[in-house]
Design a protein around this motif. Structure first.
Motif, PDB file in Angstrom:
ATOM      1  N   ASP A  13      34.783  16.895  27.801  1.00 45.20           N
ATOM      2  CA  ASP A  13      35.655  17.962  27.292  1.00 45.20           C
ATOM      3  C   ASP A  13      37.102  17.611  27.625  1.00 45.20           C
ATOM      4  O   ASP A  13      37.694  18.120  28.568  1.00 45.20           O
TER       5      ASP A  13
ATOM      6  N   THR B 122      39.826  18.194  25.966  1.00 46.59           N
ATOM      7  CA  THR B 122      40.832  19.201  25.633  1.00 46.59           C
ATOM      8  C   THR B 122      40.783  20.409  26.564  1.00 46.59           C
ATOM      9  O   THR B 122      41.692  21.229  26.543  1.00 46.59           O
ATOM     10  N   GLY B 123      39.716  20.524  27.355  1.00 46.81           N
ATOM     11  CA  GLY B 123      39.607  21.625  28.302  1.00 46.81           C
ATOM     12  C   GLY B 123      39.261  22.957  27.678  1.00 46.81           C
ATOM     13  O   GLY B 123      39.475  24.000  28.289  1.00 46.81           O
ATOM     14  N   ASP B 124      38.683  22.944  26.479  1.00 48.60           N
ATOM     15  CA  ASP B 124      38.341  24.204  25.805  1.00 48.60           C
ATOM     16  C   ASP B 124      36.891  24.630  26.015  1.00 48.60           C
ATOM     17  O   ASP B 124      36.424  25.591  25.426  1.00 48.60           O
ATOM     18  N   GLY B 125      36.157  23.900  26.873  1.00 46.58           N
ATOM     19  CA  GLY B 125      34.772  24.259  27.163  1.00 46.58           C
ATOM     20  C   GLY B 125      33.767  23.705  26.178  1.00 46.58           C
ATOM     21  O   GLY B 125      32.578  23.977  26.296  1.00 46.58           O
ATOM     22  N   ARG B 126      34.219  22.932  25.203  1.00 45.51           N
ATOM     23  CA  ARG B 126      33.332  22.344  24.194  1.00 45.51           C
ATOM     24  C   ARG B 126      33.616  20.855  24.080  1.00 45.51           C
ATOM     25  O   ARG B 126      34.731  20.411  24.335  1.00 45.51           O
TER      26      ARG B 126
ATOM     27  N   ASP C 123      33.726  18.338  21.119  1.00 43.37           N
ATOM     28  CA  ASP C 123      33.720  18.396  19.658  1.00 43.37           C
ATOM     29  C   ASP C 123      34.695  17.371  19.078  1.00 43.37           C
ATOM     30  O   ASP C 123      35.142  16.462  19.776  1.00 43.37           O
TER      31      ASP C 123
ATOM     32  N   GLU D  96      37.785  17.490  18.331  1.00 46.91           N
ATOM     33  CA  GLU D  96      39.098  17.383  18.979  1.00 46.91           C
ATOM     34  C   GLU D  96      39.044  16.406  20.155  1.00 46.91           C
ATOM     35  O   GLU D  96      39.997  15.661  20.397  1.00 46.91           O
ATOM     36  N   ASP D  97      37.918  16.408  20.868  1.00 49.77           N
ATOM     37  CA  ASP D  97      37.759  15.481  21.990  1.00 49.77           C
ATOM     38  C   ASP D  97      37.616  14.045  21.500  1.00 49.77           C
ATOM     39  O   ASP D  97      38.156  13.123  22.110  1.00 49.77           O
TER      40      ASP D  97
ATOM     41  N   ASP E  21      28.663  19.076  21.482  1.00 44.68           N
ATOM     42  CA  ASP E  21      28.151  20.445  21.271  1.00 44.68           C
ATOM     43  C   ASP E  21      27.610  20.605  19.881  1.00 44.68           C
ATOM     44  O   ASP E  21      28.141  20.177  18.926  1.00 44.68           O
TER      45      ASP E  21
END
Length: 71
Positions: free
Chosen positions: A25, A27-31, A33, A35-36, A71
């Protein structure tokens, strides 16, 4: 770092434990995906935050770690 090829499967060193959060993760958004993936690919060949397996460079093993936590 030494990579081992077994039956056409890339075996990478284990990633670092991040206290319950996915190591991928970025990007630190909890997912984990797209973006990562984008962040990892933008740092390909460099050292730093996207080096998920701790070998000093962002590369194929880091992408493998990320995809295993998708995810």
């Amino acid at each position: 770092m030494r990579l081992v090829l077994l039956s056409s499967v890339l075996v990478c060193p284990p990633c670092v434990d991040c206290g319950g959060f996915p190591v991928s993760d970025l990007t630190g958004d909890g997912r984990v995906d797209g973006e990562d993936v984008t962040m990892l690919v933008s740092r390909w060949g460099d050292a730093g935050h996207a080096d998920l397996n701790g070998d000093g460079l962002v590369g194929a093993c880091d992408l493998s770690v990320l995809l295993s936590e998708w995810d």
